[in-house]
Design an enzyme around this catalytic site. Structure first.
Site, mmCIF file in Angstrom:
data_model
loop_
_atom_site.group_PDB
_atom_site.id
_atom_site.type_symbol
_atom_site.label_atom_id
_atom_site.label_comp_id
_atom_site.label_asym_id
_atom_site.label_seq_id
_atom_site.Cartn_x
_atom_site.Cartn_y
_atom_site.Cartn_z
ATOM 1 N N GLU A 1 0.821 -1.202 0.000
ATOM 2 C CA GLU A 1 0.000 0.000 0.000
ATOM 3 C C GLU A 1 0.868 1.271 0.000
ATOM 4 O O GLU A 1 0.539 2.239 -0.666
ATOM 5 C CB GLU A 1 -0.911 -0.040 1.238
ATOM 6 C CG GLU A 1 -1.962 1.042 1.289
ATOM 7 C CD GLU A 1 -3.017 0.906 0.197
ATOM 8 O OE1 GLU A 1 -3.077 -0.154 -0.457
ATOM 9 O OE2 GLU A 1 -3.767 1.865 0.001
ATOM 10 N N ASP A 2 1.935 1.250 0.731
ATOM 11 C CA ASP A 2 2.673 2.499 0.970
ATOM 12 C C ASP A 2 4.001 2.623 0.231
ATOM 13 O O ASP A 2 4.691 3.628 0.376
ATOM 14 C CB ASP A 2 2.974 2.660 2.479
ATOM 15 C CG ASP A 2 1.695 2.773 3.300
ATOM 16 O OD1 ASP A 2 0.637 3.041 2.692
ATOM 17 O OD2 ASP A 2 1.763 2.598 4.526
#
Ligand code: MN
Length: 488
Positions: free
Chosen positions: A75-76
């Site tokens: 996600e990051d």
């Protein structure tokens, strides 16, 4: 938190091979997160490291801890799930993917009880592998422990979500230790004034009971020893703040806050079930029990598996105290819930050989089949809503509840009737899909549409599961037929 500190914090003997995998995961995440920082200003890797440590202390499963290290990578960072799969295999990648999916769910309208219910069910249902939820809970626990570094509005949103979704799930999974901490930390942020009031009352109540508690403790010790009843320990457990707050909301306590009798309760730990009942007998012989207070959760466990004997007795001065009696194993289960259960099954204390996934599935089913105590927050988690319902997400993270076998067609009509009439295609989890494809638990669905209403075929009707979509399609089909016959 360095890798060695994470390992040292987990009371479990990992093999060299397991340690190798864990260290690779730590290094992999560290490289992937690069120079990213937490709101606290610390290196980002401190967060997944703490999550791995929190999880490992409850549940020392190597793949789960590996996934905990990696849980924020897809996600990051620019490192993809595919990279994780290549490096750590399918199993770990699936866990990370599950956590990423759950991270997309947002609590929008927390005033709508129906929505909340769907949200909690989505969480449970998406995690066909319950380990996903354990990682997510550990993640939330660390975020709550470090919430002071987050902006106040965001603090509030996170705390409400924690109180209404995460804590009830921890409770449902029987993980008392996590549930208590999640509740007390978010309570303070969601309602600081009330928290202050409850904390002061709590302090007063505990202080006022301390002396009587100490006296009765001595007395209980003597009573059990005189009767030659074997027990490991007698200790006190102090009621948690949020739990006290909830109790005070119940009728009868609102205007009589000093009435709370279980602010300090006794906890007697034994080594066997027989000793539990023997201790209970001896105590009832010596101290008068309060009418109706005895509860046998050993014979009839709570839906989340909690087992214990509860009774309330009068001491020599007419004061009342609750006494909880349980075995050390039951105590372990009450603190660690499903994780303890998994652990004992895996370490061979249960002879029946079940595959890991199978045992999780059984566990879930067992909870769902329970009718549930009305006091339980998730009492609505019933089988019917589970076996034949799926929970999928809109691109905004809203939860849509559909019957099993539902397709993007059902999804579109459920979101908005117009969306159905203008639908040309669908994306499932970001990939192009057919509108006739069956949706799966936790899928994120995006509907593609045009400006003009599309011509429907009878295939739409065959692929629609919900009566709502079918009605709309039938109606549209009859209109189309009339229109076409008029043109002839
Ligand atoms: Mn995280």
């Amino acid at each position: 938190m360095k890798f060695q500190d994470v390992i040292a914090s987990i009371p479990h003997q990992f093999t060299e091979e397991e340690k190798g995998q864990l260290e690779r995961a730590y290094e992999f995440a560290k490289v992937a997160h690069g120079s990213q920082l937490r709101s606290s200003g610390e290196e980002y890797i401190t967060h997944p490291s703490h999550v791995a440590s929190i999880l490992g202390q409850l549940f020392p499963d190597t793949d789960s801890i590996t996934a905990a290290f990696l849980h924020d990578v897809p996600e990051d960072t620019s490192t993809s799930l595919e990279n994780i799969k290549n490096e750590f295999g399918e199993k770990v990648a699936e866990l990370v993917d599950g956590v990423t999916k759950l991270g997309k769910v947002r609590l929008h309208s927390h005033n709508d009880p129906q929505y909340l219910e769907n949200l909690r069910k989505l969480f449970v249902a998406t995690s066909r592998d319950v380990r996903v939820m354990l990682i997510k809970l550990a993640d939330r626990l660390h975020n709550m422990r470090t919430i002071e570094f987050v902006k106040p509005e965001k603090q509030r949103r996170i705390a409400i979500e924690t109180l209404e979704v995460y804590a009830p799930i921890a409770s449902r999974l029987g993980i008392g230790a996590w549930k208590d901490e999640l509740e007390d930390r978010s309570f303070r942020i969601v309602d600081p004034e009330r928290w202050e009031h409850v904390r002061n009352l709590h302090q007063r109540l505990v202080d006022s009971r301390q002396e009587a508690f100490d006296a009765l403790k001595q007395n209980l010790n003597a009573t059990l020893s005189d009767q030659n009843i074997t027990f490991n320990s007698i200790s006190g457990r102090v009621k948690k703040l949020y739990s006290l707050h909830k109790k005070l909301q119940k009728p009868g306590y609102k205007d009589n806050e000093n009435k709370v009798a279980d602010i300090i309760a006794f906890r007697i730990i034994t080594s066997s079930i027989a000793d539990c009942y023997a201790a209970l007998g001896a105590i009832h012989q010596k101290f008068q029990p309060a009418a109706g207070s005895f509860k046998d959760y050993i014979s009839l466990p709570k839906p989340n598996g909690y087992q214990s004997l509860h009774t309330t007795v009068f001491d020599d001065n007419g004061g009342q105290f609750e006494i909880q009696i349980r075995t050390d194993l039951m105590h372990e289960q009450a603190e660690r819930g499903v994780a303890a259960h998994w652990f004992y099954t895996q370490s061979g204390k249960q002879s029946k050989k079940v595959s890991q996934d199978q045992s999780w599935a059984n566990e879930l089913r067992a909870w769902q089949e329970h009718e549930g105590d009305p006091d339980e927050l998730l009492e609505t988690l019933k089988l019917d809503l589970f076996s034949d319902r799926i929970f999928v997400l809109t691109p905004n993270g809203d939860v849509i509840n559909l019957p099993l076998g539902a397709t993007p067609i059902d999804f579109a009509f459920r979101v908005h009737s117009d969306l159905g009439f203008y639908m040309t295609g669908a994306k499932i989890n970001g990939k192009m899909a057919s509108i006739y494809d069956e949706l799966e638990q936790g899928d994120m669905v995006e509907i593609l549409k045009t400006k003009n209403p599309v011509k429907m075929s009878r295939d739409w009707l065959l692929s629609a599961k919900t009566s709502h979509a079918r009605q709309q399609i039938k109606h549209a089909l009859s209109q189309q037929t009339r229109w076409f016959s008029l043109r002839k």
